[in-house]
Scaffold this active site. Structure first.
Site, mmCIF file in Angstrom:
data_model
loop_
_atom_site.group_PDB
_atom_site.id
_atom_site.type_symbol
_atom_site.label_atom_id
_atom_site.label_comp_id
_atom_site.label_asym_id
_atom_site.label_seq_id
_atom_site.Cartn_x
_atom_site.Cartn_y
_atom_site.Cartn_z
ATOM 1 N N HIS A 57 -9.105 -2.437 -6.806
ATOM 2 C CA HIS A 57 -9.113 -2.801 -5.376
ATOM 3 C C HIS A 57 -10.510 -2.604 -4.804
ATOM 4 O O HIS A 57 -10.976 -1.466 -4.634
ATOM 5 C CB HIS A 57 -8.111 -1.961 -4.578
ATOM 6 C CG HIS A 57 -7.970 -2.442 -3.164
ATOM 7 N ND1 HIS A 57 -6.807 -2.980 -2.664
ATOM 8 C CD2 HIS A 57 -8.858 -2.503 -2.141
ATOM 9 C CE1 HIS A 57 -6.985 -3.339 -1.406
ATOM 10 N NE2 HIS A 57 -8.241 -3.053 -1.064
ATOM 11 N N HIS A 59 -13.850 -4.648 -2.225
ATOM 12 C CA HIS A 59 -14.288 -5.723 -1.305
ATOM 13 C C HIS A 59 -15.751 -6.028 -1.586
ATOM 14 O O HIS A 59 -16.643 -5.390 -1.027
ATOM 15 C CB HIS A 59 -14.100 -5.306 0.153
ATOM 16 C CG HIS A 59 -12.665 -5.159 0.530
ATOM 17 N ND1 HIS A 59 -11.950 -6.165 1.154
ATOM 18 C CD2 HIS A 59 -11.802 -4.148 0.325
ATOM 19 C CE1 HIS A 59 -10.699 -5.759 1.329
ATOM 20 N NE2 HIS A 59 -10.585 -4.534 0.841
ATOM 21 N N GLN A 152 -8.340 -11.672 5.970
ATOM 22 C CA GLN A 152 -8.642 -10.401 6.658
ATOM 23 C C GLN A 152 -8.134 -10.369 8.101
ATOM 24 O O GLN A 152 -7.635 -9.366 8.576
ATOM 25 C CB GLN A 152 -10.161 -10.169 6.634
ATOM 26 C CG GLN A 152 -10.661 -9.029 7.485
ATOM 27 C CD GLN A 152 -10.394 -7.663 6.876
ATOM 28 O OE1 GLN A 152 -11.045 -7.254 5.945
ATOM 29 N NE2 GLN A 152 -9.394 -6.974 7.421
ATOM 30 N N HIS A 210 -2.796 -6.032 1.128
ATOM 31 C CA HIS A 210 -3.061 -4.832 1.906
ATOM 32 C C HIS A 210 -1.754 -4.582 2.657
ATOM 33 O O HIS A 210 -1.343 -5.420 3.463
ATOM 34 C CB HIS A 210 -4.196 -5.067 2.892
ATOM 35 C CG HIS A 210 -5.553 -5.058 2.262
ATOM 36 N ND1 HIS A 210 -5.953 -5.995 1.354
ATOM 37 C CD2 HIS A 210 -6.601 -4.202 2.425
ATOM 38 C CE1 HIS A 210 -7.195 -5.718 0.972
ATOM 39 N NE2 HIS A 210 -7.609 -4.637 1.603
ATOM 40 N N GLU A 213 -1.167 -0.340 5.746
ATOM 41 C CA GLU A 213 -2.330 0.552 5.798
ATOM 42 C C GLU A 213 -2.467 1.080 7.218
ATOM 43 O O GLU A 213 -3.317 0.649 8.001
ATOM 44 C CB GLU A 213 -3.608 -0.185 5.370
ATOM 45 C CG GLU A 213 -4.785 0.782 5.189
ATOM 46 C CD GLU A 213 -6.089 0.095 4.823
ATOM 47 O OE1 GLU A 213 -6.136 -1.141 4.799
ATOM 48 O OE2 GLU A 213 -7.071 0.816 4.559
ATOM 49 N N ASP A 309 -11.946 0.432 -3.211
ATOM 50 C CA ASP A 309 -11.907 -0.248 -1.909
ATOM 51 C C ASP A 309 -13.293 -0.596 -1.371
ATOM 52 O O ASP A 309 -13.593 -1.759 -1.150
ATOM 53 C CB ASP A 309 -11.114 0.573 -0.887
ATOM 54 C CG ASP A 309 -10.487 -0.267 0.215
ATOM 55 O OD1 ASP A 309 -10.627 -1.501 0.175
ATOM 56 O OD2 ASP A 309 -9.860 0.304 1.115
ATOM 57 N N TRP A 315 -16.387 -0.102 6.514
ATOM 58 C CA TRP A 315 -15.288 0.865 6.536
ATOM 59 C C TRP A 315 -15.664 2.221 5.940
ATOM 60 O O TRP A 315 -14.990 3.209 6.142
ATOM 61 C CB TRP A 315 -14.078 0.299 5.767
ATOM 62 C CG TRP A 315 -13.512 -0.918 6.406
ATOM 63 C CD1 TRP A 315 -12.559 -0.956 7.391
ATOM 64 C CD2 TRP A 315 -13.873 -2.285 6.153
ATOM 65 N NE1 TRP A 315 -12.307 -2.253 7.745
ATOM 66 C CE2 TRP A 315 -13.093 -3.089 7.012
ATOM 67 C CE3 TRP A 315 -14.767 -2.913 5.282
ATOM 68 C CZ2 TRP A 315 -13.183 -4.485 7.033
ATOM 69 C CZ3 TRP A 315 -14.860 -4.293 5.289
ATOM 70 C CH2 TRP A 315 -14.081 -5.068 6.162
HETATM 71 FE FE FE2 Z 1 -9.023 -3.087 0.948
#
Ligand code: FE2
Length: 413
Positions: A57, A59, A152, A210, A213, A309, A315
């Site tokens: 996982h 990005h 997203q 996702h 979350e 991630d 993030w």
């Molecule tokens: Fe993610």
């Protein structure tokens, strides 16, 4: 007989000593002692030799962008999504490619040879998708890069997102993504889960959403995902990423949910580095840990693999591409400190993560010749020290070597 490469005297994850002989891109032999010539020899000298690390996982379209155009002041998921929205307008395809390739080199140096990356398809310019397809092609001889069509800004919430998911899949993106907890309503979220599963079933693809979350104990998208997986016949091809709301759910409800996830063969992908910092932000004290119920999911028979991630993006300000950091954090947050649990944590960033991606590595005759030699004696020491990856071999080729740092302590005792 002359082999191309022999890794001599390594210790496998199960503690056995082995030599590994490689011809071309395949493992030709694994035996306690291989007495043969080779064009190249790596002397492992008892150190741990393992199958590659896998990050299921990530990005990659956002990685290494930290601070552009600003940092995430609140540290929350929602500010991260807003900040990513600003960055999307600014970055060029070349920016994305350059950052992604820089990250891939970093990850390979840490022994990561497979990554599942979500790619935001709600950028109407489509440059994120085009950039990551280009990167997938550029790294293919070394690194398996699997791409997820990730809306997203929401499957229904962002105008035209469903069409963009389809456009990305048509362009060669591998997996169907989604973000049901970000839709306008719980009902829209459930509808997006249904749409994603139906699309995957139609096209014979995998699903990775996702999912839940948040810290909302009443978020129920994992239940819908499991039920839709069964209805669409997608068992074994679906993953729920994050699942953090399970941390906050009522225990009675979770007792019903766990067997449903297991029945659907939906894999769980917690992302410990991220969820320990993104979740619990609205709590005073005590603050929730914000990671899903890893030991309980495993005990129920659910496949669980840790993902990373983010690395230096809207993030998360830290990260290094080291899946041992991810497993280290994961086992702490999940209280998995018993020896068998620590071994499991190591598997969750190697073998199990590969399984979630539908890949197979493995140190046995006939398997792909991809492996990592670590400066540690065994998986638990590797987790404790997160040591140098002395050599990384991909498809039979040594693609990275690290010389461990020398520490010269001279403190008088
Ligand atoms: Fe993610």
């Amino acid at each position: 007989m002359t082999f191309d490469l022999i890794v001599k005297g390594g210790t496998l994850a199960d503690g056995t000593r082995a030599d590994i002989a490689i011809t071309g891109d395949r493992i030709a032999e694994v035996a306690p002692e291989i007495d043969a010539e080779a064009r190249e020899v790596i002397d492992a000298s008892g150190r741990l030799v393992t199958q590659p690390f896998v990050d299921c996982h990530f990005h990659m379209d956002a990685t290494l962008s930290y601070g552009t155009p600003r940092v995430n002041a609140s540290g929350t998921l929602l500010e991260g999504i807003a900040l990513w929205g600003e960055l999307k307008q600014l970055q060029t395809r070349q920016d994305i490619v350059a950052r992604a390739l820089a990250y891939c080199r970093q990850a390979v140096g840490k022994g990561v040879l497979a990554i599942r990356s979500h790619v935001d398809v709600t950028d109407t310019s489509f440059r994120t998708v085009e950039a990551l397809l280009e990167v997938r092609e550029a790294v293919r001889d070394v690194l398996d890069l699997q791409l997820v069509a990730f809306p997203q800004d929401g499957w229904f919430r962002a105008e035209g997102a469903e069409g963009q998911v389809i456009r990305a899949l048509d362009a060669g993106v591998d997996v169907v993504g989604g973000i049901p907890h970000f839709e306008r309503t719980m009902a829209d979220g459930a509808a997006s889960v249904r749409a994603a599963c139906e699309l995957a079933a139609e096209r014979g693809l995998r699903v990775d959403l996702h999912c839940d979350e948040s810290d909302d104990p009443l978020s129920r998208h994992i239940e819908t995902l499991a039920a839709e997986t069964i209805r669409c016949g997608l068992q074994g091809r679906v993953a729920g990423s994050h699942l953090t709301s399970m941390h906050s759910m009522d225990n009675y409800y979770v007792a019903k949910l766990l067997p449903l996830i297991a029945e659907a063969q939906v894999a769980a992908i917690p992302n410990p580095l991220i969820n320990i910092t993104l979740q619990g932000r609205m709590d005073t004290y005590p603050k929730r840990r914000g990671m899903t119920r890893v030991p309980e999911l495993r005990a129920a028979g659910v496949t669980v693999a840790f993902g990373q991630d983010c690395v230096m993006d809207p993030w998360y300000p830290l990260g290094s591409g080291d899946m041992l950091d991810v497993a280290h954090m994961g086992l702490h947050v999940a209280l998995m400190t018993a020896p068998d649990q620590m071994h499991a944590a190591f598997q969750m960033v190697t073998e199990t993560a590969a399984q979630v991606m539908g890949l197979e590595f493995g140190l046995r005759k006939g398997a792909r010749a991809s492996l990592v030699v670590l400066d540690a004696a065994d998986p638990i020491e590797a987790l404790r020290l997160r040591p140098a990856r002395l050599a990384v071999v991909s498809h039979g080729r040594v693609v990275s070597r690290t010389v461990p740092a020398q520490v010269g302590v001279d403190c008088g005792f």
